[in-house]
Write a protein that holds these residues in place. Structure first.
Motif, short mmCIF file in Angstrom:
data_model
loop_
_atom_site.label_atom_id
_atom_site.label_comp_id
_atom_site.label_asym_id
_atom_site.label_seq_id
_atom_site.Cartn_x
_atom_site.Cartn_y
_atom_site.Cartn_z
N ALA A 159 25.76 13.05 -6.21
CA ALA A 159 25.76 14.44 -5.74
C ALA A 159 27.07 14.78 -5.05
N ALA A 160 27.55 13.90 -4.19
CA ALA A 160 28.79 14.15 -3.45
C ALA A 160 29.97 14.30 -4.40
N LEU A 161 30.04 13.46 -5.42
CA LEU A 161 31.13 13.58 -6.39
C LEU A 161 31.09 14.91 -7.11
N LEU A 162 29.91 15.33 -7.53
CA LEU A 162 29.80 16.62 -8.21
C LEU A 162 30.18 17.76 -7.27
N LEU A 163 29.71 17.69 -6.03
CA LEU A 163 29.95 18.79 -5.09
C LEU A 163 31.41 18.89 -4.66
N ARG A 164 32.14 17.79 -4.72
CA ARG A 164 33.58 17.89 -4.43
C ARG A 164 34.28 18.75 -5.46
N ARG A 165 33.81 18.66 -6.68
CA ARG A 165 34.44 19.43 -7.76
C ARG A 165 33.80 20.82 -7.91
N TYR A 166 32.50 20.92 -7.65
CA TYR A 166 31.77 22.17 -7.83
C TYR A 166 30.96 22.49 -6.58
N PRO A 167 31.61 22.88 -5.49
CA PRO A 167 30.88 23.13 -4.24
C PRO A 167 29.85 24.26 -4.35
N ALA A 168 30.00 25.14 -5.30
CA ALA A 168 29.04 26.23 -5.48
C ALA A 168 27.67 25.74 -5.94
N MET A 169 27.58 24.48 -6.34
CA MET A 169 26.31 23.93 -6.83
C MET A 169 25.50 23.26 -5.70
N GLN A 170 25.85 23.51 -4.47
CA GLN A 170 25.21 22.90 -3.31
C GLN A 170 23.70 23.12 -3.28
N VAL A 171 23.28 24.36 -3.48
CA VAL A 171 21.85 24.69 -3.40
C VAL A 171 21.07 23.97 -4.50
N GLN A 184 27.88 23.39 -20.26
CA GLN A 184 29.03 24.30 -20.22
C GLN A 184 30.24 23.63 -19.58
N GLN A 185 30.02 22.86 -18.53
CA GLN A 185 31.14 22.18 -17.87
C GLN A 185 31.75 21.13 -18.78
N GLN A 186 30.93 20.49 -19.56
CA GLN A 186 31.40 19.44 -20.46
C GLN A 186 32.23 20.03 -21.60
N THR A 187 31.85 21.23 -22.06
CA THR A 187 32.55 21.84 -23.19
C THR A 187 33.75 22.67 -22.77
N SER A 238 14.63 14.61 -11.98
CA SER A 238 15.66 14.90 -10.97
C SER A 238 16.66 13.75 -10.88
N ARG A 239 16.15 12.54 -10.87
CA ARG A 239 17.03 11.37 -10.79
C ARG A 239 17.94 11.28 -12.01
N LYS A 240 17.39 11.53 -13.19
CA LYS A 240 18.20 11.50 -14.41
C LYS A 240 19.24 12.61 -14.40
N LEU A 241 18.83 13.78 -13.96
CA LEU A 241 19.75 14.91 -13.91
C LEU A 241 20.91 14.62 -12.95
N ILE A 242 20.60 14.11 -11.78
CA ILE A 242 21.64 13.82 -10.80
C ILE A 242 22.60 12.77 -11.35
N ARG A 243 22.07 11.75 -11.98
CA ARG A 243 22.95 10.73 -12.57
C ARG A 243 23.79 11.31 -13.71
N SER A 244 23.26 12.27 -14.43
CA SER A 244 24.02 12.87 -15.53
C SER A 244 25.17 13.73 -15.02
N CYS A 245 25.18 14.03 -13.74
CA CYS A 245 26.27 14.81 -13.16
C CYS A 245 27.59 14.05 -13.20
N ASN A 246 27.53 12.80 -13.57
CA ASN A 246 28.74 11.99 -13.71
C ASN A 246 29.46 12.32 -15.01
N ILE A 247 28.83 13.08 -15.89
CA ILE A 247 29.43 13.44 -17.18
C ILE A 247 30.74 14.22 -17.00
N PRO A 248 30.77 15.27 -16.18
CA PRO A 248 32.03 16.02 -16.08
C PRO A 248 33.03 15.39 -15.09
N ARG A 249 33.15 14.08 -15.11
CA ARG A 249 34.11 13.38 -14.25
C ARG A 249 35.53 13.82 -14.58
#
Length: 96
Positions: free
Chosen positions: A48-60, A92-95, A22-33
């Protein structure tokens, strides 16, 4: 990591692996900056906050992995499929 989780039978080890994944996954969310983002997240919550600003649908999904990243989380059934699904979404977001 998914293979190790699938093979593990010790509940304490499962919790540890789920927390690590989980920790690695959350940190990897920095990829689609977005280009031009000047801040660098210092905590899991900031990632998490940075990712959710761009992709609010990923909240759950993000709430699920944040909960699993915290000390004291219980083993989560369905963790590996959720991890796989979120990882595929990140790719998918990265590509795109």
């Amino acid at each position: 990591m998914r293979g190790r989780l699938d093979d593990e039978r010790n509940p304490a080890a499962i919790v540890r692996l789920q927390r690590e994944a989980s920790r690695k996954l959350i940190r990897s969310c920095n990829i689609p900056r977005q280009d031009g983002e000047s801040c660098w997240p210092a905590s899991l919550d900031e990632h998490a906050a940075l990712l959710l600003r761009r992709y609010p649908a990923m909240q759950v999904q993000m709430a699920y992995f944040l909960a699993q990243a915290r000390p004291g989380a219980a083993p989560a059934s369905g963790f590996t499929p959720a991890l796989r699904q979120f990882t595929q979404w990140l790719v998918q977001q990265q590509t795109s």
